[in-house]
Design a protein around this motif. Structure first.
Motif, PDB file in Angstrom:
ATOM      1  N   ARG A 285     -24.650 -18.293  -0.136  1.00  0.00           N
ATOM      2  CA  ARG A 285     -23.344 -18.264  -0.804  1.00  0.00           C
ATOM      3  C   ARG A 285     -22.952 -16.848  -1.241  1.00  0.00           C
ATOM      4  NH1 ARG A 285     -23.461 -21.972  -5.658  1.00  0.00           N
ATOM      5  NH2 ARG A 285     -21.446 -20.972  -5.944  1.00  0.00           N
ATOM      6  N   SER A 286     -23.669 -15.898  -0.788  1.00  0.00           N
ATOM      7  CA  SER A 286     -23.359 -14.541  -1.245  1.00  0.00           C
ATOM      8  C   SER A 286     -23.648 -13.514  -0.151  1.00  0.00           C
ATOM      9  CB  SER A 286     -24.192 -14.228  -2.490  1.00  0.00           C
ATOM     10  OG  SER A 286     -23.966 -12.903  -2.891  1.00  0.00           O
ATOM     11  N   SER A 287     -22.693 -12.607   0.017  1.00  0.00           N
ATOM     12  CA  SER A 287     -22.878 -11.478   0.933  1.00  0.00           C
ATOM     13  C   SER A 287     -22.342 -10.235   0.245  1.00  0.00           C
ATOM     14  CB  SER A 287     -22.121 -11.700   2.244  1.00  0.00           C
ATOM     15  OG  SER A 287     -22.740 -12.717   2.983  1.00  0.00           O
ATOM     16  N   ALA A 288     -22.776  -9.089   0.706  1.00  0.00           N
ATOM     17  CA  ALA A 288     -22.372  -7.836   0.044  1.00  0.00           C
ATOM     18  C   ALA A 288     -21.993  -6.780   1.074  1.00  0.00           C
ATOM     19  CB  ALA A 288     -23.514  -7.322  -0.828  1.00  0.00           C
ATOM     20  N   ILE A 289     -21.284  -5.791   0.589  1.00  0.00           N
ATOM     21  CA  ILE A 289     -21.034  -4.598   1.412  1.00  0.00           C
ATOM     22  C   ILE A 289     -21.544  -3.395   0.624  1.00  0.00           C
ATOM     23  CG2 ILE A 289     -19.048  -5.512   2.695  1.00  0.00           C
ATOM     24  CD1 ILE A 289     -17.239  -3.878   0.788  1.00  0.00           C
ATOM     25  N   ARG A 290     -21.871  -2.345   1.343  1.00  0.00           N
ATOM     26  CA  ARG A 290     -22.401  -1.142   0.685  1.00  0.00           C
ATOM     27  C   ARG A 290     -21.461   0.008   1.028  1.00  0.00           C
ATOM     28  NH1 ARG A 290     -25.762   0.435  -3.110  1.00  0.00           N
ATOM     29  NH2 ARG A 290     -27.072   2.241  -2.714  1.00  0.00           N
ATOM     30  N   VAL A 291     -20.825   0.541   0.013  1.00  0.00           N
ATOM     31  CA  VAL A 291     -19.909   1.672   0.202  1.00  0.00           C
ATOM     32  C   VAL A 291     -20.662   2.937  -0.200  1.00  0.00           C
ATOM     33  CG1 VAL A 291     -17.715   2.700  -0.490  1.00  0.00           C
ATOM     34  CG2 VAL A 291     -17.905   0.231  -0.275  1.00  0.00           C
ATOM     35  N   LEU A 292     -20.826   3.806   0.764  1.00  0.00           N
ATOM     36  CA  LEU A 292     -21.574   5.041   0.499  1.00  0.00           C
ATOM     37  C   LEU A 292     -20.599   6.177   0.190  1.00  0.00           C
ATOM     38  CD1 LEU A 292     -24.134   4.758   3.414  1.00  0.00           C
ATOM     39  CD2 LEU A 292     -24.487   4.132   1.033  1.00  0.00           C
ATOM     40  N   ASN A 293     -20.981   6.994  -0.735  1.00  0.00           N
ATOM     41  CA  ASN A 293     -20.226   8.207  -1.071  1.00  0.00           C
ATOM     42  C   ASN A 293     -18.745   7.875  -1.318  1.00  0.00           C
ATOM     43  OD1 ASN A 293     -19.751  10.890  -1.514  1.00  0.00           O
ATOM     44  ND2 ASN A 293     -19.678  11.442   0.662  1.00  0.00           N
ATOM     45  N   ALA A 294     -18.501   7.042  -2.278  1.00  0.00           N
ATOM     46  CA  ALA A 294     -17.130   6.566  -2.543  1.00  0.00           C
ATOM     47  C   ALA A 294     -16.220   7.731  -2.923  1.00  0.00           C
ATOM     48  CB  ALA A 294     -17.165   5.544  -3.666  1.00  0.00           C
ATOM     49  N   SER A 295     -15.040   7.724  -2.348  1.00  0.00           N
ATOM     50  CA  SER A 295     -14.080   8.789  -2.654  1.00  0.00           C
ATOM     51  C   SER A 295     -13.118   8.324  -3.738  1.00  0.00           C
ATOM     52  CB  SER A 295     -13.316   9.199  -1.399  1.00  0.00           C
ATOM     53  OG  SER A 295     -12.768   8.072  -0.798  1.00  0.00           O
ATOM     54  N   ALA A 296     -12.448   9.292  -4.347  1.00  0.00           N
ATOM     55  CA  ALA A 296     -11.581   8.985  -5.500  1.00  0.00           C
ATOM     56  C   ALA A 296     -10.515   7.968  -5.116  1.00  0.00           C
ATOM     57  CB  ALA A 296     -10.932  10.260  -5.999  1.00  0.00           C
ATOM     58  N   SER A 297     -10.285   7.054  -6.002  1.00  0.00           N
ATOM     59  CA  SER A 297      -9.330   5.984  -5.689  1.00  0.00           C
ATOM     60  C   SER A 297      -7.931   6.357  -6.154  1.00  0.00           C
ATOM     61  CB  SER A 297      -9.775   4.686  -6.349  1.00  0.00           C
ATOM     62  OG  SER A 297      -9.906   4.890  -7.726  1.00  0.00           O
ATOM     63  N   ASP A 298      -6.976   5.522  -5.771  1.00  0.00           N
ATOM     64  CA  ASP A 298      -5.579   5.730  -6.172  1.00  0.00           C
ATOM     65  C   ASP A 298      -5.400   5.400  -7.652  1.00  0.00           C
ATOM     66  OD1 ASP A 298      -4.917   6.425  -3.652  1.00  0.00           O
ATOM     67  OD2 ASP A 298      -4.369   4.389  -3.046  1.00  0.00           O
ATOM     68  N   THR A 299      -4.166   5.598  -8.089  1.00  0.00           N
ATOM     69  CA  THR A 299      -3.848   5.307  -9.491  1.00  0.00           C
ATOM     70  C   THR A 299      -4.178   3.863  -9.851  1.00  0.00           C
ATOM     71  OG1 THR A 299      -2.001   6.755  -9.078  1.00  0.00           O
ATOM     72  CG2 THR A 299      -1.994   5.604 -11.163  1.00  0.00           C
TER      73      THR A 299
ATOM     74  N   SER B  33      18.215  -7.844  -3.844  1.00  0.00           N
ATOM     75  CA  SER B  33      17.988  -6.584  -3.129  1.00  0.00           C
ATOM     76  C   SER B  33      16.995  -5.690  -3.886  1.00  0.00           C
ATOM     77  CB  SER B  33      19.340  -5.889  -2.955  1.00  0.00           C
ATOM     78  OG  SER B  33      19.179  -4.525  -2.871  1.00  0.00           O
ATOM     79  N   ASP B  34      17.168  -5.626  -5.198  1.00  0.00           N
ATOM     80  CA  ASP B  34      16.267  -4.768  -5.992  1.00  0.00           C
ATOM     81  C   ASP B  34      14.849  -5.313  -6.009  1.00  0.00           C
ATOM     82  OD1 ASP B  34      18.398  -3.216  -6.408  1.00  0.00           O
ATOM     83  OD2 ASP B  34      18.522  -3.456  -8.587  1.00  0.00           O
ATOM     84  N   VAL B  35      14.761  -6.639  -6.078  1.00  0.00           N
ATOM     85  CA  VAL B  35      13.418  -7.232  -6.089  1.00  0.00           C
ATOM     86  C   VAL B  35      12.726  -6.989  -4.747  1.00  0.00           C
ATOM     87  CG1 VAL B  35      12.151  -9.407  -6.236  1.00  0.00           C
ATOM     88  CG2 VAL B  35      13.944  -8.923  -7.869  1.00  0.00           C
ATOM     89  N   ALA B  36      13.516  -7.032  -3.665  1.00  0.00           N
ATOM     90  CA  ALA B  36      12.929  -6.753  -2.341  1.00  0.00           C
ATOM     91  C   ALA B  36      12.369  -5.325  -2.298  1.00  0.00           C
ATOM     92  CB  ALA B  36      13.991  -6.944  -1.260  1.00  0.00           C
ATOM     93  N   ASP B  37      13.144  -4.402  -2.840  1.00  0.00           N
ATOM     94  CA  ASP B  37      12.652  -3.007  -2.886  1.00  0.00           C
ATOM     95  C   ASP B  37      11.408  -2.891  -3.772  1.00  0.00           C
ATOM     96  OD1 ASP B  37      14.709  -2.332  -1.283  1.00  0.00           O
ATOM     97  OD2 ASP B  37      15.971  -1.465  -2.867  1.00  0.00           O
ATOM     98  N   LEU B  38      11.481  -3.601  -4.896  1.00  0.00           N
ATOM     99  CA  LEU B  38      10.349  -3.543  -5.826  1.00  0.00           C
ATOM    100  C   LEU B  38       9.098  -4.134  -5.186  1.00  0.00           C
ATOM    101  CD1 LEU B  38       9.113  -3.041  -8.588  1.00  0.00           C
ATOM    102  CD2 LEU B  38      10.087  -5.184  -9.377  1.00  0.00           C
ATOM    103  N   LEU B  39       9.304  -5.188  -4.413  1.00  0.00           N
ATOM    104  CA  LEU B  39       8.168  -5.821  -3.723  1.00  0.00           C
ATOM    105  C   LEU B  39       7.477  -4.817  -2.804  1.00  0.00           C
ATOM    106  CD1 LEU B  39       9.122  -9.425  -2.649  1.00  0.00           C
ATOM    107  CD2 LEU B  39       6.930  -8.671  -3.530  1.00  0.00           C
ATOM    108  N   ASP B  40       8.297  -4.078  -2.047  1.00  0.00           N
ATOM    109  CA  ASP B  40       7.727  -3.068  -1.132  1.00  0.00           C
ATOM    110  C   ASP B  40       6.940  -2.029  -1.919  1.00  0.00           C
ATOM    111  OD1 ASP B  40       8.884  -4.357   0.925  1.00  0.00           O
ATOM    112  OD2 ASP B  40      10.614  -3.015   1.118  1.00  0.00           O
ATOM    113  N   ALA B  41       7.569  -1.547  -3.008  1.00  0.00           N
ATOM    114  CA  ALA B  41       6.912  -0.509  -3.809  1.00  0.00           C
ATOM    115  C   ALA B  41       5.643  -1.067  -4.449  1.00  0.00           C
ATOM    116  CB  ALA B  41       7.866  -0.008  -4.889  1.00  0.00           C
ATOM    117  N   TYR B  42       5.721  -2.297  -4.907  1.00  0.00           N
ATOM    118  CA  TYR B  42       4.580  -2.924  -5.586  1.00  0.00           C
ATOM    119  C   TYR B  42       3.391  -3.059  -4.630  1.00  0.00           C
ATOM    120  CZ  TYR B  42       2.058  -6.187  -8.598  1.00  0.00           C
ATOM    121  OH  TYR B  42       1.112  -6.789  -9.382  1.00  0.00           O
ATOM    122  N   VAL B  43       3.696  -3.545  -3.424  1.00  0.00           N
ATOM    123  CA  VAL B  43       2.639  -3.723  -2.416  1.00  0.00           C
ATOM    124  C   VAL B  43       1.977  -2.382  -2.116  1.00  0.00           C
ATOM    125  CG1 VAL B  43       2.290  -4.206   0.034  1.00  0.00           C
ATOM    126  CG2 VAL B  43       3.537  -5.829  -1.384  1.00  0.00           C
ATOM    127  N   GLU B  44       2.813  -1.351  -1.990  1.00  0.00           N
ATOM    128  CA  GLU B  44       2.276  -0.028  -1.636  1.00  0.00           C
ATOM    129  C   GLU B  44       1.466   0.566  -2.790  1.00  0.00           C
ATOM    130  OE1 GLU B  44       5.151   3.069  -1.024  1.00  0.00           O
ATOM    131  OE2 GLU B  44       3.483   4.480  -1.165  1.00  0.00           O
TER     132      GLU B  44
END
Lengths: 1092, 191
Positions: A285-299, B33-44
């Motif tokens: 019921r469990s599997s894993a992945i191993r991420v090596l040398n992780a790079s900085a993530s987005d906001t 229309s705005d929600v559609a744009d927001l959806l795109d931005a949100y997904v990204e």
């Protein structure tokens, strides 16, 4: 050695018997105790165990032991094969007696236990607790060291083994060290898993080893403790999820992320960001992945998505960032003694935002006060405020920085009085009712009671340098500060601005306040204007000039100038001249006076400027040259002893049509040179200066000076003309250049000349690089002409004349001259070739005379036998009267006309087949006329001519036909005759014959032949021996050429005097004389010679 | 005379209703229309796949309705109002979540969310006006309770939930425009 086999057998038997005896002893008798082992678990007691050799029913066992320090033996009855006895210092004797069920001993064995026979194995440790921290994937293990049973200070080693998954795969084994303290101590150890603990079950077991230093026997690890388990989510019935949940890791880490799902589901894929990773199976019921040398993530972090089957999606968010950087440039200062503002640069961004952002706190060690800093994550510089504490001057700050990955700090110790950065002064005002002073007031927001302030006032005006004025003053509490500025200039618009800092310990200036403007009041002009005067040419009036005062001298707006004329304190004339005039004229007649000029503004009048009108006579005034300096004109003069009140250099600017404006400059009496500068001076313009000396009785003109600010090349070259030419010389004259065009002091002329035709595209002589270029430099400016000698006759020369100054050369003026012809040379040029020709003629004549035999042999060989000629045979019948005549003689003979009528078949009758005309042989006639021509070839026939018989020729016979005829070779190849010429031809060719070949009857009519006919010659008829065309063309002057007379056309090849047949044997082109008629020229003559 | 007054009043109310409906339709269109744009931005910005699904959508009003055509006008308006009130709460929650997670690092998405939240609030107010006109009294229905607290949700589930909220809001914008068009139609069934 063992040669005897019987002896070998005996020995083997003996060994066998000995072996069986030993075995029977080891096994012992039934019920006999054996294999006694004693193990110590602590240092006080030991556990002894033994075996009994055979199975059966036994009763109690008597275990008696005795030691040397404990003489009476101690006996223990036991039903087990294990007893616990105290540890003795010396060896022990043990007697074990096995009794039967009735209590009767049936087997007894004695053992001796030495210290070295005893093993030390600590008791198995027990895990008291194993606590998982899922958020940090950390296991906390707790156990007791049981140290109370051991003496103080023993080293204990704990081996802990971590196992994972249902299959209990070993993850790690670590050894933990502790010191026993003769007390039971609870030990704790943490282990952080590289895999979230939720992913699968983890197991822990522990064992120990105690290093009993004074123990002589064998020491060993304890047994492993029972395994403790931390169950994973995959063991929970409904446990599912992606782990770790929303955690933060450092950039570059290796991360294991697992997906736990419910029973019956399958993992389709796991993605980290947008990348699919290979699955590592942990359990069903469990599997894993191993991420090596992780790079900085987005906001918003990096999503880890686990896609399940049937359709479901689970995930987590991983935030990968950096630990906080150490703050740089930490500075704490105050601007108002209320708040201490600390600023720093955060260094590298952590890449973590929101609630995971880097947090700062400011801790002041002396007061123990801590402040949390709210900073803007996005700004480059971070700011944090700390309140100023009463009665505290020194602050020891520690800036703590932390985020989920790590923490750091930076420290600073400050004396607040040395870190004052006042705020910008506000409300700056300037007030004053004076022409030289002003009072400034400003306000600074802050309490500076504890310090002195140093304020800097910047003073600017349009026509003076910027000045800074420092004022030190005691600091106030939110107060207004004032400063008085003196020594200002009247009637000047000033701009003021202020900034302040701490006076005693400078740290930073505040920003500049806004600019405040103030204009000082007017004051009377500081001095009288600079004055000069000039008498009119008539001498009746005097013109007075003055220079406007500078702004700094005028002290206000000059409204007028008062001009008055005094004669011994008696005013003669008074004038008030309003601005902007700077001169006036006074009619004095022949009188002189002292002129006074006063400048006036609204505040008052200037001191008067005085000048006398007296001009002392001067004689022998010289004119000298000044030196151009590029930016001014240098003039110098000798010191004049009588000049007591200075020198005046006066000059005049004239610009275009404007009248000349007088300018002057005064110099003290000890001056003997000056550089006169003026913005009006222009390069290349000549200026005339007059030097006046000021004497007590008046001004005297000392000398005139002329000069340029900068000398330029003359605008143009002088105009010049050629006055005279001969075959070897040219006389050139030129004119002066006007002063305006000189643009400098003329230094000379440069005349360049070289052979050359007039050509517009030709470059200047000086630029042409002509190697024959000759240059004459004329430095004597009085000289206006120059004779150029040693020229060639009848030759074109180019002459360039330029003038030059110190500034350079003018552009050149150019002339082209052709020298006259040299007649003597011409005569010599004619005479020498003539003499050469004559000499060659004489030599040729001598040569011909000496080689006459060879020439005769070559050109006039023996005539062949005429009997071999058909023509002569034919002639025989005609000339019946002279049957004995064997050779063709040029005797007079009555010529007959023989018309040979040929048919086509008759033509080939000529013996030499090569002589067959190609036209007759191959070309069929195109029309009747052609064939007719062919058939009616008339050849001339020359019968023997006897001079004596000429006297009576028959009248109907043409005279010409009785002569020896030399036919130009060309004329022998006339295959056709124009039809229209046919009747004529018939007439002409009624006499003569055609020897050996078909001769054209028009042989004597060459002039009438057209070019077409000549062309057809090439294709018809016989061409023996030579290229006939060449014979004609190469000697145009020869009489045998196309244009030449027919009568001369016979020298190409000699003929027999009796026939027209050529006497030169046929040869190839090599021998064929090209200039066929060369008998008329020397060259032809020599070419006809054999190759001697 | 009284009949004339009543007729005048009726026609004035009808005019007002039509005006409110047409403005509401425009608002819904803009919002979609705005929600559609927001959806795109949100997904990204959230790093999601546009096709991602499987979010916990408890408390998110569904736009799909059974027997939509049989609904009365009042019922339509009440449903709409209820939905937009719920969206107002959901979007507020999303905005707070966004600020908590990214702070000032991603202001664009926060601004877009705030703009849509404003439109949702305005539309809800507009619906209240319409409902007031329908019932000739104060707007029916009470303020919906806030969205159910979902403490156990991980950040990824919250992202998916936000996506689900925006998708459903886009569907609601379409449905609201249709509802308002239906309302704007004159006829016997109009009331």
């Amino acid at each position: 050695m063992w040669k005897n086999s019987s002896l070998r057998c005996v020995l083997a038997l003996a060994i066998l018997c000995l072996t069986s005896l030993i075995c029977s002893q080891e096994i012992g008798s039934p019920g006999e105790p054996q294999n006694l082992k004693c193990i110590m678990h602590n240092l006080h007691k030991m556990v002894c165990t033994w075996d009994v050799s055979s199975k059966g029913r036994y009763g109690q066992t008597d275990f008696c032991y005795a030691t040397s320090d404990l003489p009476p033996p101690v006996c223990i009855k036991t039903r087990e094969k294990r007893v616990e006895i105290p540890v003795s210092e010396s060896s022990a004797t043990v007697t074990i007696t096995t009794n039967n069920v009735h209590g009767t001993a049936f087997a007894t064995k004695k053992f001796t236990i030495h210290k070295t026979d005893i093993s030390f194995v600590p008791l198995t440790p027990h895990i008291l607790s194993l606590t998982p921290d899922f958020s940090t994937s950390t296991l906390n293990l707790k156990w007791s060291d049981n140290g109370s049973v051991f003496p103080y200070g023993l080293d204990a080693f704990w081996q802990i083994e971590i196992l994972r998954k249902e299959t209990m795969e070993k993850v790690t084994r670590v050894t933990y060290h502790s010191k026993l303290t003769h007390e039971n101590i609870l030990l704790s150890w943490n282990w952080t898993s590289d895999m979230p603990l939720e992913c699968t079950s983890h197991y822990v077991k522990i064992r120990c080893y105690i290093n009993v230093t004074d123990f002589a026997g064998h020491k060993d690890w304890s047994d492993w403790s029972p395994v403790e388990k931390v169950p994973g989510k995959d063991t929970e019935p409904n446990g599912s999820g992606v782990f770790p949940q929303d955690t933060v890791v450092a950039v570059g880490s290796d991360v294991t992320i697992c997906c736990v799902h419910e029973e019956g589901q399958q993992i389709q894929q796991m993605t980290y960001g947008s990348e699919i990773y290979p699955l590592i199976r942990l359990s069903s019921r469990s599997s894993a992945i191993r991420v090596l040398n992780a790079s900085a993530s987005d906001t918003s972090g990096t999503n880890v998505v686990c896609t399940l089957y049937p359709e479901e999606m689970d995930g987590t968010v991983l935030f990968v960032g950096y630990a906080p950087d150490t703050p740089q440039n930490l500075i704490c200062e105050t601007s108002n003694f209320l708040i201490i503002k600390c600023t720093w640069k955060p260094g590298r961004p952590s890449g973590l935002y929101g609630k995971r952002r880097t947090k700062y706190s400011l801790f002041e060690r002396i007061s123990g006060k801590n402040v949390s800093c709210e900073v803007n994550e996005m700004s480059r510089e971070r700011v944090c405020g700390f309140p100023v504490l009463a009665d505290q001057k020194t602050y020891s700050f520690t800036l703590g920085v932390s985020n989920p990955i790590g923490q750091t700090e930076s420290s600073l110790l400050v004396d607040l009085t040395q870190r004052v950065h006042p705020k910008t002064p506000e409300k700056l005002t300037a007030s004053g009712n004076s022409s030289t002073s002003v009072r400034l007031r400003w306000y600074i927001n802050g309490s500076f009671i504890e310090i002195r302030l140093l304020c800097q006032i910047e003073i600017s005006s349009g026509h003076a340098e910027q000045k800074l004025h420092n004022v030190s003053m005691p600091g106030g509490k939110f107060s207004t500060y004032t400063a008085q500025l003196n020594a200002l200039h009247p009637y000047t618009k000033y701009q003021f601005r202020v900034r302040c800092s701490a006076a005693d310990h400078f740290w930073k200036w505040s920003d500049w306040s806004r600019v405040e403007e103030h204009t000082t009041l007017e004051a009377p002009p500081a001095r009288g204007p600079d004055v000069w005067r000039e008498r009119s040419p008539s001498g009746r009036s005097l013109k007075i000039f003055w220079k406007p005062l500078s702004v700094s001298e005028a002290n206000g707006k000059i409204v007028s100038h008062e001009v008055s004329c005094y004669l011994l304190d008696t005013p003669l004339e008074y004038k008030e001249v309003t601005e902007p005039s700077n001169s006036t004229e006074i009619k004095l007649g022949k009188n002189d006076c002292v002129i006074s000029v006063v400048a006036k503004n609204h505040a008052g009048s200037s001191p008067p400027s005085k000048i006398t009108s007296v001009e002392l006579p001067s004689d022998n005034v010289k004119t000298e040259r000044a030196v151009a300096l590029g930016n001014g004109i240098y003039i110098s003069w000798n010191s004049y002893p009588n000049v007591t009140c200075g020198y005046i250099v006066k000059w005049c600017h004239s610009s275009g049509s404007q009248p000349c404006s007088v300018d002057w400059q005064k110099f003290p009496s000890n001056t003997t040179d000056a550089v006169i500068k003026s913005v009006l001076f222009r390069p290349g313009v000549r200026y005339n200066f007059s030097l006046y000396g000021c004497k007590s009785s008046g001004y005297q003109l000392l000398k005139n000076i002329t000069g340029y600010m900068k000398e330029l090349p003359p605008k143009r070259a002088p105009n010049f003309t050629v006055e005279e030419t001969s075959s070897d010389s040219i006389l050139v004259k030129w004119e002066d250049i006007p002063i305006e065009d000189c643009q400098g002091f003329l230094e000379g002329y440069r005349l360049s000349f070289a052979k050359g035709e007039k050509d517009a595209l030709k470059p200047r002589l000086s630029e042409s690089g002509n190697p024959e270029l000759k240059v004459k430099n004329i430095t004597d400016l009085t000289k206006k002409s120059l004779r150029i000698l040693d020229l060639q006759g009848k030759t074109s020369y180019q002459l360039d004349l330029q003038a030059y100054t110190a500034g350079g050369m003018s552009p050149p003026n150019s002339l082209y001259v052709v020298t006259k012809e040299d007649s003597v040379g011409l005569i010599i040029a004619i005479l020498i070739p003539v003499a050469v020709v004559v000499l060659l003629g004489v030599v040729a004549s001598i040569f011909c005379y000496r080689k006459r035999e060879w020439i005769k042999e070559t050109f006039y060989p023996e005539i062949p036998n005429p009997e071999n000629s058909k023509a002569l045979q034919f002639q025989k019948s005609i000339c019946e009267g002279n049957k004995t005549l064997k050779t063709l003689e040029m005797n007079p003979c009555t010529p007959n006309s023989v018309e040979v009528v040929e048919t086509r078949s008759a033509a080939p009758k000529i013996e030499d087949t090569e002589m067959v005309s190609p036209a007759a042989d191959t070309a069929a006639p195109e029309d009747g006329s052609d064939s007719e021509n062919e058939n009616h070839v008339v050849v001339s026939y020359c019968p023997p001519i006897i001079e004596e018989e000429i006297s009576n020729p028959p009248m109907d016979e043409p005279v010409g036909s009785s002569q020896v005829i030399y036919i130009d070779i060309q004329s022998m190849y006339q295959p056709q005759i124009k039809p229209e010429e046919e009747p004529e031809i018939d007439l002409v060719t009624t006499a003569g014959y055609k020897p050996q070949m078909q001769l054209p009857i028009s042989a004597l009519k060459i002039e009438s032949r057209s070019a077409t006919e000549e062309e057809s010659d090439k294709t018809a008829g016989y061409r023996p021996q030579a290229n006939t065309n060449a014979w004609n063309v190469d000697a145009p002057d020869s009489p045998g050429s196309v244009e030449s007379n027919n009568e001369n056309a016979s020298f190409g090849s000699p003929c027999s005097i009796n026939s027209r047949q050529f006497l030169i044997p046929p040869k190839d082109d090599e021998d064929s004389p090209k200039p066929s008629n060369a008998g008329w020229s020397f060259t032809h003559f020599f070419q006809n010679k054999p190759n001697d | 005379m009284a009949e004339e007054e009543e007729e005048e009043e009726t026609s004035s109310a009808a005019l007002r209703r039509r005006d409110l409906c047409s403005r509401g339709i425009r608002l819904a269109g803009k919002m979609r229309s705005d929600v559609a744009d927001l959806l795109d931005a949100y997904v990204e910005r959230q790093g999601l796949d546009a096709s991602a699904s499987g979010a916990a959508l408890d408390g998110v009003p569904a736009a799909a309705a059974e027997r939509w055509g049989e609904q009365t006008e009042s019922q339509r308006l009440v449903d709409n109002l209820r939905a937009y009130r719920a969206f107002r709460a959901l979007l507020t929650e999303m905005l707070e979540e966004q600020r908590e997670q990214t702070g000032a690092a991603d202001p664009a998405l926060g601004d877009a969310l705030a703009a849509v939240l404003l439109q949702v609030s305005a539309f809800a107010y507009h619906l209240e006006e319409l409902l007031r006109l329908e019932s000739r009294g104060p707007a029916g229905g009470e303020e919906a309770a806030g969205p159910p607290a979902l403490p156990g949700l991980g950040l990824f589930e919250r992202k998916l939930r936000g996506l689900g909220v925006l998708r459903e809001l886009a569907r609601w914008a379409v449905r609201s425009a249709r509802d308002l068009r239906q309302l704007a139609k004159p006829g016997p069934g109009g009331r």
